[in-house]
Design an enzyme around this catalytic site. Sequence first.
Site, PDB file in Angstrom:
ATOM      1  N   LYS A  58       1.268  -5.721 -12.795  1.00 46.68           N
ATOM      2  CA  LYS A  58       2.296  -5.416 -13.784  1.00 46.68           C
ATOM      3  C   LYS A  58       3.405  -6.478 -13.728  1.00 46.68           C
ATOM      4  O   LYS A  58       3.136  -7.624 -13.978  1.00 46.68           O
ATOM      5  CB  LYS A  58       2.813  -4.002 -13.558  1.00 46.68           C
ATOM      6  CG  LYS A  58       1.699  -2.962 -13.251  1.00 46.68           C
ATOM      7  CD  LYS A  58       0.759  -2.718 -14.412  1.00 46.68           C
ATOM      8  CE  LYS A  58      -0.491  -1.924 -14.036  1.00 46.68           C
ATOM      9  NZ  LYS A  58      -0.295  -0.701 -13.309  1.00 46.68           N
TER      10      LYS A  58
ATOM     11  N   ASP B 176       6.137   3.657  -4.566  1.00 45.65           N
ATOM     12  CA  ASP B 176       5.407   2.776  -5.474  1.00 45.65           C
ATOM     13  C   ASP B 176       6.457   2.204  -6.427  1.00 45.65           C
ATOM     14  O   ASP B 176       6.974   2.894  -7.300  1.00 45.65           O
ATOM     15  CB  ASP B 176       4.327   3.575  -6.224  1.00 45.65           C
ATOM     16  CG  ASP B 176       3.496   2.701  -7.159  1.00 45.65           C
ATOM     17  OD1 ASP B 176       4.011   1.663  -7.606  1.00 45.65           O
ATOM     18  OD2 ASP B 176       2.348   3.074  -7.452  1.00 45.65           O
TER      19      ASP B 176
ATOM     20  N   ARG C  18     -10.636 -13.050   4.599  1.00 46.43           N
ATOM     21  CA  ARG C  18     -10.328 -11.617   4.522  1.00 46.43           C
ATOM     22  C   ARG C  18      -9.138 -11.290   5.437  1.00 46.43           C
ATOM     23  O   ARG C  18      -8.251 -10.534   5.082  1.00 46.43           O
ATOM     24  CB  ARG C  18     -11.538 -10.759   4.909  1.00 46.43           C
ATOM     25  CG  ARG C  18     -11.174  -9.285   5.058  1.00 46.43           C
ATOM     26  CD  ARG C  18     -12.309  -8.298   4.931  1.00 46.43           C
ATOM     27  NE  ARG C  18     -13.577  -8.726   5.469  1.00 46.43           N
ATOM     28  CZ  ARG C  18     -13.880  -8.778   6.777  1.00 46.43           C
ATOM     29  NH1 ARG C  18     -12.992  -8.448   7.697  1.00 46.43           N
ATOM     30  NH2 ARG C  18     -15.072  -9.177   7.153  1.00 46.43           N
TER      31      ARG C  18
ATOM     32  N   TYR D 160       1.044   7.940 -11.047  1.00 51.26           N
ATOM     33  CA  TYR D 160       0.113   7.080 -11.780  1.00 51.26           C
ATOM     34  C   TYR D 160      -1.274   7.736 -11.786  1.00 51.26           C
ATOM     35  O   TYR D 160      -1.749   8.208 -10.748  1.00 51.26           O
ATOM     36  CB  TYR D 160       0.059   5.708 -11.106  1.00 51.26           C
ATOM     37  CG  TYR D 160      -0.980   4.798 -11.687  1.00 51.26           C
ATOM     38  CD1 TYR D 160      -0.810   4.243 -12.949  1.00 51.26           C
ATOM     39  CD2 TYR D 160      -2.143   4.507 -10.996  1.00 51.26           C
ATOM     40  CE1 TYR D 160      -1.772   3.428 -13.504  1.00 51.26           C
ATOM     41  CE2 TYR D 160      -3.113   3.672 -11.538  1.00 51.26           C
ATOM     42  CZ  TYR D 160      -2.917   3.142 -12.789  1.00 51.26           C
ATOM     43  OH  TYR D 160      -3.875   2.342 -13.335  1.00 51.26           O
TER      44      TYR D 160
HETATM   45  C1  LIG Z   1      -1.127   0.151 -12.503  1.00 51.91           C
HETATM   46  C2  LIG Z   1      -0.536   0.968 -11.424  1.00 51.91           C
HETATM   47  C3  LIG Z   1      -1.209   1.202 -10.229  1.00 51.91           C
HETATM   48  C4  LIG Z   1      -2.621   0.706  -9.985  1.00 51.91           C
HETATM   49  O1  LIG Z   1      -2.689  -0.682  -9.993  1.00 51.91           O
HETATM   50  P1  LIG Z   1      -3.973  -1.534 -10.443  1.00 51.91           P
HETATM   51  O2  LIG Z   1      -3.499  -2.928 -10.243  1.00 51.91           O
HETATM   52  O3  LIG Z   1      -4.301  -1.178 -11.845  1.00 51.91           O
HETATM   53  O4  LIG Z   1      -5.086  -1.170  -9.515  1.00 51.91           O
HETATM   54  C5  LIG Z   1      -0.562   1.941  -9.261  1.00 51.91           C
HETATM   55  N1  LIG Z   1       0.677   2.441  -9.460  1.00 51.91           N
HETATM   56  C6  LIG Z   1       1.344   2.240 -10.608  1.00 51.91           C
HETATM   57  C7  LIG Z   1       2.700   2.821 -10.779  1.00 51.91           C
HETATM   58  C8  LIG Z   1       0.775   1.502 -11.630  1.00 51.91           C
HETATM   59  O5  LIG Z   1       1.430   1.325 -12.773  1.00 51.91           O
END
Ligand SMILES: *Cc1c(COP(=O)(O)O)cnc(C)c1O
Length: 382
Positions: free
Chosen positions: A195, A170, A46, A98
């Site tokens: 992603k 982000d 962890r 998001y």
């Molecule tokens: C998908 C996404 C998230 C969340 O991520 P997860 O891996 O699904 O928990 C946060 N911000 C953006 C812009 C995203 O596309």
Amino acid sequence: MRFNTKSIHSGRRPDESTGAISTPICQTSTFVFDGYRKPKEHDYTRTSNPTRNVLEDTIAALEGGNAGFAFSSGMSAVATAIHLLSAGDHVISCDDLYGGSHRLFEQIMTRFGIEFTFIRLNDEEKIQDAVKPNTRMIWVETPSNPLLNITDLEMVSRIARENQLLSVADNTFASPYFLKPINFGMDLVLHSTTKYLNGHSDVIGGAIVTTTDKLAEDVHYLLNGMGTNAAPFDSWLVLRGIKTLPLRMERHASNALAIAEYLEDHPQVKEVYYPGLTDHPGHEIARKQMTGYGGVVSFKLKSDVGTFLHGLELFSLAESLGGADSLVEHAATMSHASMTPEARKKAGITEDLIRLSVGLEDVDDLIEDLDQGFKARSPSTK
Ligand SMILES: *Cc1c(COP(=O)(O)O)cnc(C)c1O
């Protein structure tokens, strides 16, 4: 090292103890001490893990930060970042955030006394007006989801510095290959590695990159304290994905531009959202701060959404984005269903909005597939 090289060689690679060219998956929970009061470099996964550390160092190198941290999901990275704050603090965030981040902020974190203001971050005066005595953070997504709005990061980071706010970007949609928010003065960069960074639709993961020793220490403290860390195997998969990030991003972007141009000319399309189009309202800023425009294209459809989606074969109806396989989704009922109808309306996420995650297939096949969707007749009349 330059970007393409960093994506393959950053971190301790090849592995120092074995020479393995592929980073070993250190699938262990704990590490044996050398003796009383003598821990080795790692003591418990962890807290830190060799496989995860290579991923963390690689993402930090790609973003140009001082340290990186890998999480079990994008949302656990978002949750960890927001825990840098305390009850009574206020956050300014973009309104077309998001959906999952919006839900965490608005439905969950408000229960712990953190306040949020959601506004479009395109107007300096409007942002300055939103700053309150207890504002501590400004949270940006650019390009945003699903409307691909562009925020001027230099402007945001300047406002943040003037008001002593922590600035967070982000960077999931652009990936560090096309945008490096730290170069524009942002303090913290966050990713859903689910992603583009992983890129193969087979991992849920997240990351944070910091810019100061203090931030790195605070983020690591929270990661360890909250247990939001990424698993070794998932870390390895993301590392593997990152090796081809530059190649994939180039293809995503060239396919997406071709599709955006095709959609612009289509009589059944009301409006196309892609920052690479010269008439996109954020195009000039995007051109200034990005080196490419990514693989997501959204558009508003004049005809029936269900019929169009039913007619597609290559574009799979699924949430998420950034993988090799092209996906299509209906934001209002899928990715942004967790937003309240009012919040969706305010952000411009209407019922006729379709979002494409353009994959790595041959673009002519993808365009033919969209064509088939436009020509489809409603399932009931078939
Ligand atoms: C998908 C996404 C998230 C969340 O991520 P997860 O891996 O699904 O928990 C946060 N911000 C953006 C812009 C995203 O596309």
